[in-house]
Design an enzyme around this catalytic site. Structure first.
Site, PDB file in Angstrom:
ATOM      1  CG  HIS A  35      -3.231   1.349  -2.220  1.00  0.00           C
ATOM      2  ND1 HIS A  35      -1.892   1.110  -2.391  1.00  0.00           N
ATOM      3  CD2 HIS A  35      -3.870   0.641  -3.184  1.00  0.00           C
ATOM      4  CE1 HIS A  35      -1.717   0.275  -3.406  1.00  0.00           C
ATOM      5  NE2 HIS A  35      -2.900  -0.020  -3.923  1.00  0.00           N
TER       6      HIS A  35
ATOM      7  CG  LEU B 189      -1.853  -1.198   1.357  1.00  0.00           C
ATOM      8  CD1 LEU B 189      -2.734  -1.047   2.599  1.00  0.00           C
ATOM      9  CD2 LEU B 189      -2.726  -1.367   0.119  1.00  0.00           C
TER      10      LEU B 189
END
Ligand code: PAF
Length: 289
Positions: A36, A32
């Site tokens: 995100h 991530l």
């Protein structure tokens, strides 16, 4: 945050959600980054509860070496999801999502899945459409969040939602960029420092294309300029650069009226790392739900 690893546990979690409740869903392949997190933030703001998924989906990789090299950072990802206020994360093993091995179902949306990324990575979008469909069947979210960087993916998924009457609304959020304009991507960690610096040429080229589009330079001229620019950029092996219609993905070869969505798409290798990026040429807001 509840960590869910099996389909049966996810079904139970979903069945026990309070009603009424607006559920937001952020599907990811992990590793991530701030992009995100911006999807999670939007989901938090617009939903009563948020669930994310982390699943490096094998069916959307056309090359085994790319699948093997895809960054995996589960412990860190879980900390980030928890800090972002996610209620749950679904992180299944491949055998949960593909219990019969190779899938018996195939989803394809030609011509949207066969061009650009789909042409360079055969089967990629069929794999994306299949896994997103499976995830939506299980999670049954009201809202699905995706980043605009993967522009073609958002077009394919929107078309699939429409075709299959899936009652989930796609919400596309803007691309987040590093200081030099490089679009945030899980793949960026695979770039060497030199490649990382060279990769800034993608956004520099897209920005110039935008400027030229605003100056009403003919589309063919803009695309030729961009292709030559990327060919000459150190370390950059361009795959494609094009101006396309934002719904049909067809190349834009003549000037279009301002109400038509036009996007510049680009894909290029820096060493072994393949990056994609895009930039709307027309009013950004027409691309976001
Ligand atoms: O964009 C991604 O990370 C993936 O394509 C997705 C949507 C999670 C499906 O595997």
């Amino acid at each position: 945050m509840k960590i869910i690893q099996t389909v049966s546990a996810l079904r139970r979690w979903r069945a026990e959600r309070p009603s009424p409740e607006e559920l937001g869903f952020v599907p990811t392949m992990g590793a991530l980054h701030a992009g995100h997190l911006s999807l999670l933030k939007a989901a938090q703001a617009q939903s009563d509860a948020v669930i994310a998924s982390i699943f490096v989906n094998p069916t959307q990789f056309d090359r085994p070496d790319d699948l093997a090299a895809y960054p995996r950072e589960e412990a860190r990802d879980l900390e980030l999801l928890e800090a972002a206020g996610c209620q749950a994360v679904f992180m299944p093993h491949a055998s949960e999502m593909y219990p019969s091995g190779a899938s018996r179902v195939h989803i394809s949306l030609p011509p949207l899945t066969g061009v650009w990324e789909g042409a360079s990575r055969p089967g990629h979008f069929d794999g994306v459409a299949l896994i997103v469909n499976k995830l939506l069947m299980l999670v049954q979210p009201h809202h699905l969040y995706m980043g605009q960087k993967d522009f073609q993916q958002t077009v394919v998924i929107r078309a699939m939602l429409e075709e299959l009457f899936i009652p989930t609304e796609l919400r596309v959020r803007p691309t987040l960029r590093e200081a030099d304009g490089l679009a945030m991507s899980s793949r960026n960690v695979r770039l060497s420092p030199a490649q990382r610096a060279q990769a800034a040429c993608l956004y520099a080229t897209l920005s110039q294309m935008h400027k030229q589009w605003q100056e009403a330079i003919p589309p063919g001229q803009i695309v030729s300029w961009a292709a030559a620019q990327l060919q000459g950029a150190p370390g950059c092996q361009p795959d494609y650069v094009q101006l396309v219609h934002g719904r049909t993905l067809e190349p834009v070869t003549v000037p279009l009226p301002p109400e038509e969505p036009v996007v510049a798409l680009v894909a290029a290798f820096f060493g072994p790392v393949r990056l994609i990026d895009c930039l709307p040429m027309t009013d950004q807001t027409m691309f976001f739900a």
